[in-house]
Design a protein around this motif. Structure first.
Motif, PDB file in Angstrom:
ATOM      1  N   ASP A 105      48.135  43.117  26.330  1.00  0.00           N
ATOM      2  CA  ASP A 105      46.977  43.923  25.927  1.00  0.00           C
ATOM      3  C   ASP A 105      45.694  43.205  26.333  1.00  0.00           C
ATOM      4  OD1 ASP A 105      48.436  46.036  24.647  1.00  0.00           O
ATOM      5  OD2 ASP A 105      48.849  44.664  22.997  1.00  0.00           O
ATOM      6  N   PHE A 106      44.737  43.979  26.808  1.00  0.00           N
ATOM      7  CA  PHE A 106      43.480  43.436  27.319  1.00  0.00           C
ATOM      8  C   PHE A 106      42.296  44.135  26.665  1.00  0.00           C
ATOM      9  CE2 PHE A 106      46.630  42.876  30.612  1.00  0.00           C
ATOM     10  CZ  PHE A 106      46.315  41.690  31.261  1.00  0.00           C
ATOM     11  N   HIS A 107      41.189  43.406  26.588  1.00  0.00           N
ATOM     12  CA  HIS A 107      39.899  43.987  26.241  1.00  0.00           C
ATOM     13  C   HIS A 107      39.067  44.041  27.519  1.00  0.00           C
ATOM     14  CE1 HIS A 107      40.350  42.514  21.782  1.00  0.00           C
ATOM     15  NE2 HIS A 107      41.143  43.518  22.101  1.00  0.00           N
ATOM     16  N   VAL A 108      38.598  45.228  27.843  1.00  0.00           N
ATOM     17  CA  VAL A 108      37.807  45.428  29.058  1.00  0.00           C
ATOM     18  C   VAL A 108      36.425  45.909  28.615  1.00  0.00           C
ATOM     19  CG1 VAL A 108      37.630  46.693  31.233  1.00  0.00           C
ATOM     20  CG2 VAL A 108      39.887  46.046  30.343  1.00  0.00           C
ATOM     21  N   GLU A 109      35.409  45.101  28.912  1.00  0.00           N
ATOM     22  CA  GLU A 109      34.054  45.418  28.437  1.00  0.00           C
ATOM     23  C   GLU A 109      33.071  45.447  29.603  1.00  0.00           C
ATOM     24  OE1 GLU A 109      30.726  43.866  25.189  1.00  0.00           O
ATOM     25  OE2 GLU A 109      32.574  42.731  25.500  1.00  0.00           O
ATOM     26  N   LEU A 110      32.276  46.486  29.651  1.00  0.00           N
ATOM     27  CA  LEU A 110      31.220  46.578  30.657  1.00  0.00           C
ATOM     28  C   LEU A 110      30.117  45.576  30.322  1.00  0.00           C
ATOM     29  CD1 LEU A 110      29.993  48.058  33.113  1.00  0.00           C
ATOM     30  CD2 LEU A 110      28.999  49.704  31.502  1.00  0.00           C
ATOM     31  N   MET A 111      29.841  44.666  31.254  1.00  0.00           N
ATOM     32  CA  MET A 111      28.835  43.618  31.029  1.00  0.00           C
ATOM     33  C   MET A 111      27.459  44.036  31.540  1.00  0.00           C
ATOM     34  SD  MET A 111      30.639  41.381  29.513  1.00  0.00           S
ATOM     35  CE  MET A 111      29.481  40.024  29.469  1.00  0.00           C
ATOM     36  N   LYS A 112      27.449  44.657  32.692  1.00  0.00           N
ATOM     37  CA  LYS A 112      26.162  45.097  33.258  1.00  0.00           C
ATOM     38  C   LYS A 112      26.396  46.148  34.327  1.00  0.00           C
ATOM     39  CE  LYS A 112      24.668  41.146  35.061  1.00  0.00           C
ATOM     40  NZ  LYS A 112      23.875  40.220  35.927  1.00  0.00           N
ATOM     41  N   ILE A 113      25.353  46.883  34.611  1.00  0.00           N
ATOM     42  CA  ILE A 113      25.374  47.857  35.708  1.00  0.00           C
ATOM     43  C   ILE A 113      24.456  47.322  36.794  1.00  0.00           C
ATOM     44  CG2 ILE A 113      24.851  50.213  36.409  1.00  0.00           C
ATOM     45  CD1 ILE A 113      25.420  51.077  33.525  1.00  0.00           C
ATOM     46  N   ILE A 114      24.993  47.151  37.985  1.00  0.00           N
ATOM     47  CA  ILE A 114      24.241  46.618  39.112  1.00  0.00           C
ATOM     48  C   ILE A 114      23.908  47.800  40.030  1.00  0.00           C
ATOM     49  CG2 ILE A 114      24.313  45.011  41.068  1.00  0.00           C
ATOM     50  CD1 ILE A 114      26.485  43.471  39.436  1.00  0.00           C
ATOM     51  N   LEU A 115      22.662  47.947  40.351  1.00  0.00           N
ATOM     52  CA  LEU A 115      22.227  49.152  41.038  1.00  0.00           C
ATOM     53  C   LEU A 115      22.662  49.235  42.486  1.00  0.00           C
ATOM     54  CD1 LEU A 115      18.637  49.583  39.547  1.00  0.00           C
ATOM     55  CD2 LEU A 115      20.787  50.669  38.838  1.00  0.00           C
ATOM     56  N   GLU A 116      22.825  48.099  43.139  1.00  0.00           N
ATOM     57  CA  GLU A 116      23.196  48.125  44.556  1.00  0.00           C
ATOM     58  C   GLU A 116      24.401  47.224  44.800  1.00  0.00           C
ATOM     59  OE1 GLU A 116      21.957  49.949  46.950  1.00  0.00           O
ATOM     60  OE2 GLU A 116      20.345  50.850  45.756  1.00  0.00           O
ATOM     61  N   ASP A 117      25.337  47.717  45.614  1.00  0.00           N
ATOM     62  CA  ASP A 117      26.462  46.862  45.999  1.00  0.00           C
ATOM     63  C   ASP A 117      26.034  45.933  47.122  1.00  0.00           C
ATOM     64  OD1 ASP A 117      28.228  48.715  48.479  1.00  0.00           O
ATOM     65  OD2 ASP A 117      26.230  49.170  47.688  1.00  0.00           O
ATOM     66  N   THR A 118      26.817  44.896  47.345  1.00  0.00           N
ATOM     67  CA  THR A 118      26.512  43.918  48.387  1.00  0.00           C
ATOM     68  C   THR A 118      27.201  44.319  49.683  1.00  0.00           C
ATOM     69  OG1 THR A 118      26.377  42.164  46.720  1.00  0.00           O
ATOM     70  CG2 THR A 118      26.659  41.477  49.011  1.00  0.00           C
ATOM     71  N   PRO A 119      26.443  44.495  50.762  1.00  0.00           N
ATOM     72  CA  PRO A 119      27.053  44.900  52.034  1.00  0.00           C
ATOM     73  C   PRO A 119      28.140  43.910  52.474  1.00  0.00           C
ATOM     74  CG  PRO A 119      24.663  45.066  52.146  1.00  0.00           C
ATOM     75  CD  PRO A 119      24.973  44.363  50.871  1.00  0.00           C
ATOM     76  N   GLY A 120      29.241  44.444  52.974  1.00  0.00           N
ATOM     77  CA  GLY A 120      30.317  43.603  53.479  1.00  0.00           C
ATOM     78  C   GLY A 120      31.360  43.222  52.440  1.00  0.00           C
ATOM     79  N   VAL A 121      31.068  43.449  51.151  1.00  0.00           N
ATOM     80  CA  VAL A 121      32.027  43.110  50.098  1.00  0.00           C
ATOM     81  C   VAL A 121      32.951  44.289  49.863  1.00  0.00           C
ATOM     82  CG1 VAL A 121      32.315  42.506  47.663  1.00  0.00           C
ATOM     83  CG2 VAL A 121      30.427  41.506  48.986  1.00  0.00           C
TER      84      VAL A 121
END
Length: 216
Positions: A105-121
């Motif tokens: 069993d896991f706890h999955v928590e949203l930590m932050k929302i990042i507005l832009e993804d990093t190119p190439g990732v």
């Protein structure tokens, strides 16, 4: 495209954590697979995310490899549901159960929302990994009964013949007695040979005496 950064922890192993960035339009199955990419587990087992509150109470279910009961209940499938459909809180929580037969069993928590993804990732991307995940199926534990007899093979033939350890004591006593009897028998044979040899000489003496009697 916005990114969701989730912090994932084992419910029973607080010192093992992962942080994973996922695109908002990716699915719960993408997150499911990313979690097990980070733990080294085989992800192909029935599992479910549950929408949760701050007390990690299970709410609506989203499942993977649904059984018939879940299909009948029309539980949404992970590959059909995008993460953004269930993000209503900047610290949204999901309770996650992996492999119902032998669950973690896991706890999955949203930590932050990042507005832009990093190119190439390539996303999902594991950006932080702390602690070694426990073995997927646990450690193999030798049963106590087996462990008790493991150091030697003394009882192997008893196991095959469906005898127990108590019976082994009887066999041991029989073996020891048999050995003593064998020694005793050997000693008796030697003694009999010795006396037998003596009687052989006597018989020879009688023959000489008998032969000598012809002179009279």
């Amino acid at each position: 495209m916005a990114l969701y950064r989730f912090r994932i922890t084992f419910e029973d192993y607080d010192d093992v954590t992962r942080e994973i960035d996922v695109k908002s339009n990716q699915t719960f199955e993408d997150l499911h697979r990313a979690i097990h990419q980070s733990t080294g587990y085989n992800s192909e087992y029935p599992s479910s995310f549950y929408i949760s509150n701050d007390q990690w109470t299970k709410g609506e279910e989203i499942t993977y490899m649904a059984n018939q009961k879940r299909i009948d209940r029309k539980v949404p499938l992970m590959d059909k549901v995008k993460l953004l459909s269930y993000i209503d809180d900047p610290h949204q929580k999901f309770y996650y159960t992996f492999n119902f037969d032998r669950p973690f069993d896991f706890h999955v928590e949203l930590m932050k929302i990042i507005l832009e993804d990093t190119p190439g990732v390539v996303y999902p991307a594991v950006i932080k990994s702390v602690g070694e995940a426990p073995k997927q199926f646990g450690n193999v534990v030798m049963p106590a009964e087996t462990a008790a007899t493991a150091p030697g093979d003394d009882f192997d033939f008893l196991h095959e013949m469906a005898y127990g350890e108590d019976d082994a004591e009887d066999f041991s006593e029989l073996s020891e007695t048999g050995e003593e009897d064998e020694v005793a028998t050997k000693a008796d044979d030697e003694e009999e040979d010795e006396f037998g040899a003596g009687f052989g000489d006597d018989e020879g003496f009688d023959e000489e005496k008998h032969e000598g009697s012809d002179d009279y």
